[in-house]
Each structure stands twice: as structure tokens, then as C-alpha cells.
Design an enzyme around this catalytic site. Structure first.
Site, PDB file in Angstrom:
ATOM      1  N   CYS A  46     -36.641  75.517  49.927  1.00 34.17           N
ATOM      2  CA  CYS A  46     -37.242  75.707  51.384  1.00 34.17           C
ATOM      3  C   CYS A  46     -38.484  76.534  51.233  1.00 34.17           C
ATOM      4  CB  CYS A  46     -36.003  76.491  52.004  1.00 34.17           C
ATOM      5  SG  CYS A  46     -34.483  75.957  52.170  1.00 34.17           S
TER       6      CYS A  46
HETATM    7  C1  BEZ Z   1     -33.052  75.672  48.391  1.00 33.78           C
HETATM    8  O1  BEZ Z   1     -33.552  75.883  49.307  1.00 33.78           O
HETATM    9  O2  BEZ Z   1     -33.304  76.077  47.254  1.00 33.78           O
HETATM   10  C2  BEZ Z   1     -31.524  75.609  48.067  1.00 33.78           C
HETATM   11  C3  BEZ Z   1     -30.708  76.185  49.005  1.00 33.78           C
HETATM   12  C4  BEZ Z   1     -29.197  75.859  49.081  1.00 33.78           C
HETATM   13  C5  BEZ Z   1     -28.701  75.292  47.793  1.00 33.78           C
HETATM   14  C6  BEZ Z   1     -29.617  74.904  46.861  1.00 33.78           C
HETATM   15  C7  BEZ Z   1     -30.953  75.156  46.906  1.00 33.78           C
END
Ligand code: BEZ
Length: 219
Positions: A46
Site C-alpha cells: 500500500c
Molecule cells: C500490503 O499492503 O503490503 C499487504 C497488506 C495485507 C496483506 C499483504 C500485503
């Protein structure tokens, strides 16, 4: 995708964002909007995605598209996270609002829940992205799992495709990029096409001899 999908009108929600309170219909009316959700603040994928969106924001604004991010944490957390995003993505300014949804109520109404990703508070939002037209209807949705980051070149490419199809009776072929020829929609007869596309069009000679693959250029 169950629930809200292409052709549906987005719900008229009141949302709290890093740039203040908005009513979704007021925010989205009369322009294109990209509404994109993220599994959570301070998560690796994100952080890279919000930074990329910030780097691309001018490209979207130039095309009359507003950006509206969303993550299931509160405003205080979002504002702290923005510092990380901007530090990681050099030159990027997160100039678009990010909706707070700490109770995870809005993600349900916007069909942005990931059924597989959970934390101690319940289901996380998926990496969903709705492109909303000026008529408040969803024109296109991406639905990615939390583990796959989106490609902003593809988001920009589909915006350009949607905008072309909303202006002219055309569609964009596979792997189309801005500036390349488009195809004339099947419902348009050759006579109509001559009037609609005075710049001309090229009909591909195919074994069926059905003249349905017609390329033209539009700006
Ligand atoms: C991420 O945004 O990196 C993420 C969030 C939840 C699970 C896996 C990756």
C-alpha cells in the site's frame, strides 16, 4: 464481483478524509473519479501504491479525473502514514484525499472487502479500484488481492480508453495505448461510420468477409 459493480450508481455516503469531510455524490459528480482502497496503513504494498498514485496524480488531473484513496484506519494514522509514503516515493506529494474507515463500514457498502485477508478486527479491504463516471456510475472496477500491487500505467491506460469510448462510438483493442488506432463499435454501420469519422477508417479483410474490424484514429 458480488454487490456494487459496473453500471451501478455509487452509494451516496458521507465520508471523512485527510482533506476534510465529503459527500460522495457531490465529490464525484461532473468529473471522473478513481476510488481506490488499500488493505491498511503502514503496510508495504500500500505504501508503494499510494506513492505511485501521488507521482501520477497530475496525469489524472490533466484528464479531469479526481483521486480518492481509502484505507481502514483513522485520520491520525493516515496523516502519519503519508509522511512515510512521501519519504519513500521521492518527489511525491499525496495531494489527494484518503478516506478513513476505522469501523470498516464503508468498505462493505463500496464492495471493497477482501474475503481472505483478516486481522484481529475482521476482514481487511481488498485492493479494489472503481472508476466512476460523471454520472456517478461505476464504469470499470479492478479487484486485486492484498498481495498484488496495481500498475498505475494500466489505470491511466483504462481511463484513456473509457474517456475515448464516452466521446466517440469507438472501443480500444487489446494492448491499446494512447495515440494508437481505435476500433469502431459494432453497432455503427459503414454509412454512419463515414459520417462519424470523416478522417476515414480501415476495414480489415478477414476470412469471414464480415466487415466488423474497422480501425480509425480519434483525438
Ligand atoms: C500490503 O499492503 O503490503 C499487504 C497488506 C495485507 C496483506 C499483504 C500485503
Amino acid at each position: 464481483m458480488p454487490g456494487l459493480t459496473i453500471g451501478d450508481t455509487i452509494p451516496n455516503l458521507d465520508v471523512e478524509t485527510t482533506n476534510g469531510k465529503y459527500n460522495l455524490h457531490k465529490f464525484c459528480s461532473d468529473s471522473w473519479t478513481i476510488l481506490f482502497s488499500h488493505p491498511g496503513d503502514f503496510t508495504p504494498v500500500c505504501t508503494t501504491e499510494l506513492g505511485k498514485m501521488a507521482q501520477y496524480s497530475k496525469e489524472f488531473y490533466q484528464r479531469g479525473v479526481k483521486l480518492l484513496g481509502m484505507s481502514c484506519n483513522d485520520i491520525k494514522s493516515h496523516n502519519e502514514w503519508i509522511k512515510d509514503i512521501e519519504a519513500y516515493t521521492s518527489g511525491a506529494k499525496v495531494d489527494y484525499p484518503i478516506i478513513a474507515d476505522p469501523e470498516r463500514e464503508l468498505i462493505k457498502q463500496l464492495n471493497m472487502v477482501d474475503p481472505d485477508e483478516k486481522d484481529s478486527n475482521g476482514n481487511l479491504p481488498s485492493r479494489a479500484l472503481h472508476i466512476v463516471g460523471p454520472d456517478l456510475k461505476i464504469k470499470l472496477s479492478f479487484l486485486y488481492p492484498a498481495t498484488t500491487g496495481r500498475n498505475m500505467d494500466e489505470v491511466l491506460r483504462v481511463v484513456e480508453s473509457l474517456q475515448k469510448a464516452s466521446k466517440f462510438k469507438v472501443a480500444t483493442p487489446a494492448n491499446w495505448k494512447q495515440g494508437e488506432p481505435v476500433v469502431i463499435q459494432p453497432g455503427v454501420t459503414n454509412e454512419q461510420a463515414k459520417e462519424m469519422f470523416p478522417q476515414g477508417f480501415e476495414t480489415k479483410d478477414l476470412p469471414s468477409k464480415k466487415e466488423y474490424l474497422r480501425f480509425t484514429k480519434v483525438n
